[in-house]
Every structure is written in C-alpha cells, then in structure tokens.
Design an enzyme around this catalytic site. Structure first.
Site, PDB file in Angstrom:
ATOM      1  N   HIS A 177      10.855  18.552  -6.296  1.00  0.00           N
ATOM      2  CA  HIS A 177       9.433  18.825  -6.542  1.00  0.00           C
ATOM      3  C   HIS A 177       9.226  19.774  -7.709  1.00  0.00           C
ATOM      4  O   HIS A 177       8.162  20.357  -7.867  1.00  0.00           O
ATOM      5  CB  HIS A 177       8.754  19.329  -5.267  1.00  0.00           C
ATOM      6  N   ASP A 201       2.281  26.187   0.380  1.00  0.00           N
ATOM      7  CA  ASP A 201       1.128  25.375   0.790  1.00  0.00           C
ATOM      8  C   ASP A 201       1.544  23.986   1.257  1.00  0.00           C
ATOM      9  O   ASP A 201       0.802  23.308   1.955  1.00  0.00           O
ATOM     10  CB  ASP A 201       0.164  25.189  -0.392  1.00  0.00           C
ATOM     11  N   GLU A 231      -6.391  32.741   0.751  1.00  0.00           N
ATOM     12  CA  GLU A 231      -6.244  32.114  -0.563  1.00  0.00           C
ATOM     13  C   GLU A 231      -7.623  31.989  -1.192  1.00  0.00           C
ATOM     14  O   GLU A 231      -8.596  32.588  -0.719  1.00  0.00           O
ATOM     15  CB  GLU A 231      -5.558  30.739  -0.451  1.00  0.00           C
TER      16      GLU A 231
END
Ligand code: FAD
Length: 513
Positions: free
Chosen positions: A87, A149, A265
C-alpha cells in the site's frame, strides 16, 4: 561490446538463479510470475524483480539475505525488498531486477495472544494484516490501542513508517514503545535478532519508523487493552478553519480529564460541486453538507467515543456536555452508533486492491502527507486551502493534531519540533491520462506547489510516509538525525541491500555520515 555486456549479464543472472534454487528453504522462489508484485497502491510504478521469495519461516528470509550479503561482490547490484500489502505509493515495496519477499506468505503467522500477563500482548507476524490481528485479539476481549484509518496494511509495513490515526493523540503512533513491546528482525546481514527497549535497543528504535532500512520485521509484540463493544461516531461542520483547530486542540489537550474522546480527526472538503459524492460521506451527511456549503470550503471535526452498553447513559450525557463546548455550525451534528470493528474497519478502498488496479488502470493516487507544527497551521491553511486549492476539488484532506509527548522517543521517524503537530493528508485520486485538473500531471503539480510553499515559508514541515528522490533531500528530511540514521545503516545493512526503492542509500555506493 554490447553483446559481451549482455552475455555477461545473462550469465550472472543465470548463476544467481541457480544459486538461489540451491538454498535450503521451507518456502520457495518464483522466477516466472514476477508481474504479481510489479505494482502498488499508488499505481504509478511497475517494477519487475528477478525473483519473488514466498518464505514459510523466518529462516527462509535469513538464509536468503545471508546468501546475498556473503556474495556481495559477486552480485554488486542485487537488492531485497520486503513486500507487505504493497500500500505504498511510489514503488517502496517493489524492486527492479532484485528479490521481493512476500511477507504475507510467512507461515509463522499465527497470532499468539497473552491475556493473563500485564500488559496483555499479541505476538504477530510482520506480514500479518492489522484487521486479522484485531479479529484474533477480540476472541480474548482485547484490542491493540493505536490504529491506522485503514486496516488492510501489514504490521511490518506500518511499523516501518509510524502508523497513525485519530487515536494517536491518546496512545501515540503504533511505533510508540507503549504500543509495540518487542520485535524480531532479520538484518541486512541476515542475522535474526530479538530486540526491545531492554535488548538490542538501538536496532529496536532504528527499525521503528526506519522505512525498512535496517532489517525486516518478522515478528512484533503488540500491547493490548480491553476491547469496547460500541462506538459513538460524530461528525460536525465548521465554517472556519481556526474554529476547527481551536476545538481540536481543546479536545486533545483535555484528554487527561475524566471524559475524553478516543478518536479525534478532522477533514477539509474543498470546492464541493452539486453532483459530488464520496464513499467517505453518507447520503444523509451529504445533504447536511450541501445545505451549508454554497461553494465554500468546509471543515469537519470527526470524533469517536468507545464504550460498553452498560455505560450508554453516562456516555450520552458526557458527550452532549462536551459537544456543547464546541463551536461548530449547530444543525450540522451527525451522530451514529456502530460496533467497534465496524468503526475501525470503516474504510474499504477495495476488498482486493490488485483487482482494482487492473480494473481501473487509469487511476493513480498521488497522495502527500505532511506533519505541520501547530504554530504554523493557520499560515498553512490560509495559503493551501485559501489559495492553492481554492478552485480545485481535491477531496478529502484529512487534518488533525496530536501531542508529541505521546509520540517522541528514539525511533527513526522525524517530526516537526513542537509539542502539538498536525497531520495533513491529501488523499485524492487522479486520472493518469487526463489533462484536466483531475489529471495526474496537474495533481502532481499542485502537490509540488504545496511542498514548495511549505519550504519557502519555512514552516518546519516534515513529510509523513516521506518520498524524496535524492540523498540530499533525505539528508534535509532527517536534519540532525541523519548521522544516526546513516550509522544504523552501516551497522545493520552495510551493503545497502534492503528496501532500495525508498531511494535513500543506493546499493554499491558508500554510506556517508
Ligand atoms: P508495503 O507498502 O508493502 O511496504 C512499505 C515499506 O515498508 C516498503 O519499503 C517495504 O519494503 C517495507 N516493509 C514492508 N514490510 C516490512 C517488514 N515486515 N519489515 C520491514 N520493512 C517492511 N498510514 C498511516 O499511518 N495511517 C493511515 O491511516 C493510513 N491509511 C492508509 C490508507 C490507505 C488506503 C493506504 C494505501 C495507505 C495508508 N497508510 C496509512 C500508509 C501505510 O501505513 C503505509 O503505506 C504502509 O507502509 C503500508 O503497509 P504495507 O503492508 O502495505 O507496506
């Protein structure tokens, strides 16, 4: 001359393949299906390695690295890349002409949970996905404390960066030594080393946030705490950036009080057009946004409170009280209650992202992540949101603060020098072959403008998940911590075999302090 060169190169490659085939491994090398690993989430680079190692045991990794290290003179260009869930965005988990190690195939991947001792912990393979670790620990009513996340990332992959999310203000990043207690690492010489704050601490700190430069994390001991069942999940909208940041800072700094949120957040939406949709926002939330947007920038605060059903009434009352102190636009409160796993596992770019890369070959992800000192956040917001992105749809931009006191230790990651810092994550997608504003070239140019502005204005910003193409840029990134970083490279990977596509230490060149 060219032919002679090619003949020599081919012979060298054949010899290397033969020598790798002779290694005594429980797993195996694949020299054919190398395109399986010639991509990553960013979808910009496609590098073909010479071989892929599918290790079964840590010894397979050690044996392979030892072989390459011992034959350093015979194969002076050969490098090795650990590949987690790939990723990364700019080929950091790929390798050109060398060896890729598929970390997810490690068979020693079973999660061991110690639920009796204090602190409770899980021993997990470096190639394990965080979502799988969570599912295992929940069987014991336990959970790791600090998250990203998105959970389809490997433990070794995030620990090589930092691993941050809305819990970081409370628990620090995943690399904080209260979250990761111990590691097993295979160094660039092939040695298998256990390390922690007490044992081989230099390697332990170095590997955490070390961008894969000093060793491959084959096991990690992750600290656990009791898992809650439910999450109160809240989003509210602000009309002004400084109101958002004021409230965010108030909330993170009151985190020691009797009631505090567990996740804080925020995000910015720029230039929302009428037909804009996003998987990030529910339909009901979109209606609220459109009612207040009118083409303006919108700033969101996102909060979560973890709790168990028996505490519902108390949590409702205290949440309401805390919200009453905040300065958001009153009718924009969006509230829901979800299960703990549903909350943590809330982002699904794709269930199988390799398929997505094949299905959408024209989409790329030119993300940048910046760490900004609190004292400069308004200067940053005014220029970046107010000017550079004023007429561009560049959504979403995550933005949230955390305290360095829960962060700073001796790990390799570098952050700005202030107690409170903000993460700004520009996580948009771009069309590879488009010349429009959403085209890759344009978006990269916008990123460049943002980076140039932060440098020119001397904001003291550092990149998170850093990407630099020259060693000079890396030296500037590490600043006074470069020397330690380079010393550790000399100690643990002196031939610069590991993770070459971080582009920090080129193979075959001396490591300069
Ligand atoms: P890879 O991309 O496979 O590898 C990354 C680097 O680490 C490579 O250099 C590789 O060689 C090295 N590496 C991999 N495994 C090991 C190992 N076991 N030992 C040593 N080195 C290793 N980050 C956050 O902090 N917070 C977030 O909320 C967040 N969300 C994300 C959401 C998405 C959709 C994406 C694409 C990325 C996100 N990231 C986030 C970034 C992510 O943490 C990093 O890209 C991380 O490296 C990805 O893990 P991976 O397993 O895919 O690693």
């Amino acid at each position: 001359m060219n032919n002679l060169y090619n003949t020599n190169a081919n012979k060298e490659k054949d010899d290397l393949i033969s020598s790798l085939k002779e290694l005594k491994l429980k797993g195996y090398f694949d020299f054919e299906n190398i395109s399986n690993v010639a991509f990553d989430f960013g979808n910009t680079y496609h590098l073909q390695p010479m071989a892929v190692l599918y290790p079964k045991t840590v010894n397979d990794i050690s044996t392979t690295i030892k072989h390459v290290f011992k034959n350093g003179n015979v194969y002076p260009q050969l490098t090795i890349t650990a590949r987690g869930h790939a990723h990364s965005l700019q080929a950091q988990s790929q390798n050109q002409g060398g060896i890729v190690i598929s970390m997810e195939s490690l068979e020693e991947a079973e999660v061991y949970v110690e639920s009796e001792k204090q602190p409770c912990y899980a021993d997990v393979s470096g190639g394990e996905l965080w979502i799988k670790l969570l599912r295992e620990t929940l069987k014991y009513g336990l959970t790791p404390k600090s998250w990203t996340d998105y959970l389809n990332l490997t433990v070794g992959g995030t620990l090589s960066n930092a691993g941050i999310s809305g819990e970081a203000f409370k628990h620090g990043p995943q690399i904080h030594t209260s979250n990761v207690l111990q590691l097993q690492v295979v160094t660039g010489k092939g040695d298998i080393v256990n390390c922690s704050e007490q044992q081989n601490s230099d390697l332990f700190y170095g590997v955490l946030g070390g961008l894969g430069q000093f060793g491959i994390i084959t096991k990690a001991r992750i600290s656990l705490q009791p898992a809650p069942k439910l999450v109160k999940w809240i989003r509210v909208v602000y009309s002004e950036f400084n109101l958002l940041t004021k409230d965010q800072e108030y909330l993170i700094l009151s985190s020691n009080d009797s009631f505090s949120f567990d996740y804080i957040e925020g995000f910015v939406l720029t230039n929302i057009v009428n037909n804009w949709t996003s998987t990030f926002i529910t339909k009901q939330q979109l209606r609220v946004i459109q009612s207040v947007s009118q083409g303006k920038l919108l700033y969101f605060l996102e909060l979560a409170k973890f709790f168990n059903p028996q505490d519902q009434t108390l949590v409702n009352r205290k949440t309401e009280k805390m919200l009453s102190k905040l300065k958001y636009i009153p009718h924009t409160l969006m509230e829901s209650e979800v299960g703990y796993v549903d909350f943590l596992d809330r982002i699904h770019p794709s269930s199988e992202f390799r398929l997505e890369v094949i299905e959408y070959p024209n989409i790329s992800f030119p993300w940048i992540n910046l760490l900004i000192p609190k004292s400069k956040i308004h200067l940053f917001g005014a220029e970046v949101f107010g000017h550079i992105l004023a007429n561009i749809s560049y959504n979403p931009i995550l933005i949230y603060p955390f305290n360095q006191s829960r962060w700073k230790d001796k790990t390799s990651v570098v952050t700005p020098e202030e107690e409170v810092i903000y993460l700004a994550a520009f996580v948009s997608q771009a069309k590879i072959n488009s010349s429009g504003m959403d085209g890759l070239e344009n978006m990269l140019a916008v990123n460049q403008r943002i980076l140039e502005f932060t440098e020119k204005a001397e904001l003291g910003v550092k990149q998170y998940l850093p990407f630099h193409e020259t060693q000079d840029a890396w030296r500037a990134h590490f600043g006074k911590r470069w020397k330690l970083f380079a010393q550790r490279k000399l100690a643990y990977d002196p031939l610069s075999i590991l993770a070459p596509k971080q582009r920090i230490f080129p193979r075959g060149q001396p490591i300069l302090l």
